[in-house]
Design an enzyme around this catalytic site. Structure first.
Site, PDB file in Angstrom:
ATOM      1  N   HIS A  95      76.324 -33.845  13.404  1.00  0.00           N
ATOM      2  CA  HIS A  95      74.972 -34.067  13.219  1.00  0.00           C
ATOM      3  C   HIS A  95      74.376 -33.538  11.842  1.00  0.00           C
ATOM      4  CE1 HIS A  95      70.748 -32.670  14.275  1.00  0.00           C
ATOM      5  NE2 HIS A  95      70.815 -33.200  15.366  1.00  0.00           N
ATOM      6  N   ASP A 141      74.156 -34.854  22.752  1.00  0.00           N
ATOM      7  CA  ASP A 141      74.336 -36.036  23.376  1.00  0.00           C
ATOM      8  C   ASP A 141      75.922 -35.947  24.332  1.00  0.00           C
ATOM      9  OD1 ASP A 141      72.695 -37.660  21.036  1.00  0.00           O
ATOM     10  OD2 ASP A 141      71.997 -37.555  23.016  1.00  0.00           O
TER      11      ASP A 141
HETATM   12  C1  SDX Z   1      70.861 -37.097  17.986  1.00  0.00           C
HETATM   13  O1  SDX Z   1      68.412 -35.830  13.734  1.00  0.00           O
HETATM   14  C2  SDX Z   1      68.277 -35.291  14.830  1.00  0.00           C
HETATM   15  O2  SDX Z   1      68.048 -34.210  15.177  1.00  0.00           O
HETATM   16  C3  SDX Z   1      68.979 -36.084  16.169  1.00  0.00           C
HETATM   17  C4  SDX Z   1      69.118 -35.221  17.391  1.00  0.00           C
HETATM   18  C5  SDX Z   1      67.694 -35.001  17.910  1.00  0.00           C
HETATM   19  O3  SDX Z   1      67.670 -34.435  18.721  1.00  0.00           O
HETATM   20  O4  SDX Z   1      66.812 -35.912  17.638  1.00  0.00           O
HETATM   21  O5  SDX Z   1      69.845 -34.131  17.403  1.00  0.00           O
HETATM   22  C6  SDX Z   1      69.660 -36.461  18.515  1.00  0.00           C
HETATM   23  O6  SDX Z   1      70.831 -38.091  17.484  1.00  0.00           O
HETATM   24  C7  SDX Z   1      72.275 -36.420  17.848  1.00  0.00           C
HETATM   25  C8  SDX Z   1      73.221 -37.327  17.073  1.00  0.00           C
HETATM   26  C9  SDX Z   1      73.743 -38.385  17.876  1.00  0.00           C
HETATM   27  N1  SDX Z   1      74.736 -39.126  17.327  1.00  0.00           N
HETATM   28  C10 SDX Z   1      76.066 -39.312  17.517  1.00  0.00           C
HETATM   29  O7  SDX Z   1      76.760 -38.551  18.452  1.00  0.00           O
HETATM   30  C11 SDX Z   1      76.679 -40.503  16.818  1.00  0.00           C
HETATM   31  C12 SDX Z   1      78.047 -39.844  16.175  1.00  0.00           C
HETATM   32  N2  SDX Z   1      77.627 -38.756  15.096  1.00  0.00           N
HETATM   33  C13 SDX Z   1      77.514 -39.607  13.764  1.00  0.00           C
HETATM   34  O8  SDX Z   1      77.145 -41.012  13.744  1.00  0.00           O
HETATM   35  C14 SDX Z   1      76.957 -38.549  12.773  1.00  0.00           C
HETATM   36  O9  SDX Z   1      77.793 -37.550  13.001  1.00  0.00           O
HETATM   37  C15 SDX Z   1      75.584 -38.657  12.897  1.00  0.00           C
HETATM   38  C16 SDX Z   1      74.794 -39.882  12.695  1.00  0.00           C
HETATM   39  C17 SDX Z   1      75.087 -37.720  13.924  1.00  0.00           C
HETATM   40  C18 SDX Z   1      75.155 -37.649  11.425  1.00  0.00           C
HETATM   41  O10 SDX Z   1      75.445 -38.613  10.234  1.00  0.00           O
HETATM   42  P1  SDX Z   1      75.296 -38.282   8.757  1.00  0.00           P
HETATM   43  O11 SDX Z   1      74.915 -36.713   8.892  1.00  0.00           O
HETATM   44  O12 SDX Z   1      74.741 -39.061   7.892  1.00  0.00           O
HETATM   45  O13 SDX Z   1      76.808 -37.721   8.504  1.00  0.00           O
HETATM   46  P2  SDX Z   1      77.677 -38.761   7.829  1.00  0.00           P
HETATM   47  O14 SDX Z   1      77.800 -40.007   8.498  1.00  0.00           O
HETATM   48  O15 SDX Z   1      77.538 -38.549   6.369  1.00  0.00           O
HETATM   49  O16 SDX Z   1      79.132 -38.021   8.113  1.00  0.00           O
HETATM   50  C19 SDX Z   1      79.656 -36.969   7.212  1.00  0.00           C
HETATM   51  C20 SDX Z   1      81.182 -37.050   7.362  1.00  0.00           C
HETATM   52  C21 SDX Z   1      81.643 -38.349   7.021  1.00  0.00           C
HETATM   53  O17 SDX Z   1      82.941 -38.462   6.568  1.00  0.00           O
HETATM   54  P3  SDX Z   1      83.320 -38.452   4.962  1.00  0.00           P
HETATM   55  O18 SDX Z   1      82.746 -39.730   4.521  1.00  0.00           O
HETATM   56  O19 SDX Z   1      82.708 -37.303   4.474  1.00  0.00           O
HETATM   57  O20 SDX Z   1      84.718 -38.452   4.920  1.00  0.00           O
HETATM   58  O21 SDX Z   1      81.587 -36.786   8.728  1.00  0.00           O
HETATM   59  C22 SDX Z   1      82.063 -38.008   9.391  1.00  0.00           C
HETATM   60  C23 SDX Z   1      81.644 -39.187   8.518  1.00  0.00           C
HETATM   61  O22 SDX Z   1      82.704 -40.189   8.368  1.00  0.00           O
HETATM   62  N3  SDX Z   1      81.452 -38.053  10.506  1.00  0.00           N
HETATM   63  C24 SDX Z   1      82.245 -38.573  11.769  1.00  0.00           C
HETATM   64  C25 SDX Z   1      81.399 -38.388  12.843  1.00  0.00           C
HETATM   65  N4  SDX Z   1      80.106 -37.778  12.323  1.00  0.00           N
HETATM   66  C26 SDX Z   1      80.366 -37.770  10.954  1.00  0.00           C
HETATM   67  N5  SDX Z   1      83.523 -39.003  11.815  1.00  0.00           N
HETATM   68  C27 SDX Z   1      83.819 -39.249  13.207  1.00  0.00           C
HETATM   69  N6  SDX Z   1      83.173 -39.097  14.314  1.00  0.00           N
HETATM   70  C28 SDX Z   1      81.839 -38.656  14.141  1.00  0.00           C
HETATM   71  N7  SDX Z   1      81.186 -38.604  15.314  1.00  0.00           N
END
Ligand code: SDX
Length: 433
Positions: free
Chosen positions: A309, A367
């Protein structure tokens, strides 16, 4: 008299120095007002994804990502989920205070008596093929509401804003259920004013003319609680989309349609559908290590859906509440040993011990478990994000109303760092190869 807090920025290239004011909120980090940054120093600030950028002032929802706190108008989400109802929380988010008994009675009457949609809207659904994703139908039909209600779309008239907000919240379940009925080829079911908000939704989705349908109170309560958890979440992607489209003065129904579009993405509200598809793909606990390896592999697009998140670097408080709710719902409707729930619990347990997830503070989000409950309530996977959209409509319209009446509000228009071609002259095609 204490001096206002400021930060000093010094441009080391020119030695120029400016003072930027700091504003303090009720909770959470202070903010630095960078409004004069470009004018005084000639630089834009740069923050892709707005990781460190506050886009507005808001009184509606507060999140503390480090402590896993979520407040609606100051009330903790766990208290509201346990003690309140979705309609009461909708009133709270719209008006800022819990309603008196009369205010609640009047508001619930409004919600029930605005739940029907114009009969001509039914024709819109027929334009979609049977296999249209319900979210695609929702985007289209909600957007088409902007072609109605010409008597109340002066967004600078508070009464018009209020009736638009009421209509949107009240009609969303009817449109959502009709989207579902279209996708399964069953006749639409009209809303009933003797049913609760969630009872109406269950009836409009699952009742058929050929036999009586009985709403189960546990299903009704479970859906009501899940909806409370999804009502609002400060400036998330879909809410920011509604604010940005609303900042140009666009029709409120069209703005909500833009929010539905943003929510649909698997990185946002589409994650609940993606989690179930992922659990299906993993299939068995024995496959978890293989998929965690894929999640760690930068060259693999696979991500652990329902994990991570932008704000929560601790357990999403909503995920914890939903996970606890799973046991009760599965015991009543599903298989208490539902393989998907068992798999989700084991996946969470194993992932939270992995350095990759610990280092990045990746925890289950709202989720991760919601789909387990929706599935137990016999809600099809392609309707999971529609459920999210119904609840989040309250947050979208509350934030839209706040934005329109904010004296600081102006059209949202970010700048950029241009990295394209340097200026060059046109070459006539005759002179090109
Ligand atoms: C919702 O914003 C809100 O409030 C949203 C929400 C709401 O109520 O409105 O809470 C609802 O959308 C919840 C989130 C649902 N999405 C997912 O579950 C999809 C999977 N999660 C990711 O795509 C990600 O965690 C996000 C999109 C939720 C957050 O992305 P960020 O903040 O841009 O984080 P990032 O992509 O920069 O990740 C940071 C690191 C990265 O690794 P490095 O580059 O530092 O090595 O963490 C890794 C990412 O690769 N990472 C994951 C991961 N989420 C982040 N690696 C594997 N699996 C994951 N799920």
């Amino acid at each position: 008299m204490t001096q206002p807090k400021t930060v000093t920025v010094i441009d080391n290239a020119t030695g120029k120095q400016i003072e930027l004011p700091i504003y303090q909120g009720t909770h959470g980090p202070d903010v630095v007002d960078i409004g004069k940054f470009y004018k005084e120093l000639g630089y834009f600030t740069y923050d892709p994804g707005y990781v460190s950028t506050a886009s507005c002032r808001s009184n509606i929802t507060f999140i503390d990502g480090d402590n896993g706190t979520l407040l609606y108008r100051g009330y903790p989400i766990d208290q509201l989920a346990e003690k309140s109802t979705f309609v009461e929380v909708a009133y709270l988010q719209l008006y800022g205070e819990l309603p008196t008994r009369k205010q609640f009675k009047d508001f619930e009457y409004i919600m029930r008596h605005h739940s029907m949609i114009n009969e001509s809207l039914k024709g819109f659904f027929d334009g979609f093929y049977h296999d249209a994703h319900p979210m695609a139908i929702l985007v289209g039909v909600v957007g088409s509401l902007s072609a109605f209600y010409h008597d109340s779309t002066d967004i600078h008239n508070p009464e018009h804003r209020e009736i638009a907000a009421h209509r949107m919240i009240a009609k969303m379940p009817t449109i959502a259920a009709a989207s579902y009925k279209h996708s399964v080829g069953e006749p639409f079911v009209y809303p009933r004013n003797d049913l609760s908000y969630c009872g109406n939704l269950l009836n409009m989705m699952f009742s058929v003319p050929s036999e009586p349908y009985e709403i189960d109170p546990i299903a009704e309560r479970a859906l009501d609680m899940i909806f409370i958890l999804h009502v609002d979440h400060e400036q998330n992607a879909s809410t920011s989309t509604v604010r940005l489209s609303g900042s140009s003065g666009a029709n409120p129904f069209a703005c909500v349609s833009s929010g539905i579009t943003a929510l649909w993405g698997p990185a946002h509200g589409g994650a609940n559908e993606a989690v179930l598809n992922m659990l299906n793909q993993i299939g068995d606990v024995s496959n978890i290590p293989k998929y965690l390896e894929k999640a760690r592999d930068k060259n693999d697009p696979f991500r652990l859906m329902g994990f991570g998140h932008r704000v929560y670097k601790n357990y999403d408080p909503r995920a914890r509440i939903i996970r606890d709710m799973c046991h009760e719902v599965l015991a009543k409707f599903g298989d208490a040993n539902d393989p998907f729930f068992e798999l989700a619990l084991r996946l969470e347990e194993i992932a939270l011990k992995e350095d990759y997830f610990i280092e990045r503070k990746l925890y289950p989000n709202v989720d991760f478990y919601s789909g387990i409950i929706y599935r137990a309530l016999k809600i099809p996977t392609n309707m999971f994000t529609v459920m999210f959209a119904i609840a989040r409509t309250v947050g979208w319209v509350a934030q839209w109303m706040e934005m329109i009446s904010d004296p600081e509000q102006r059209i949202g228009r970010p700048r950029q760092l241009y990295t394209g071609a340097a200026q060059r002259d046109y070459v006539d095609i005759k002179k090109r190869k």
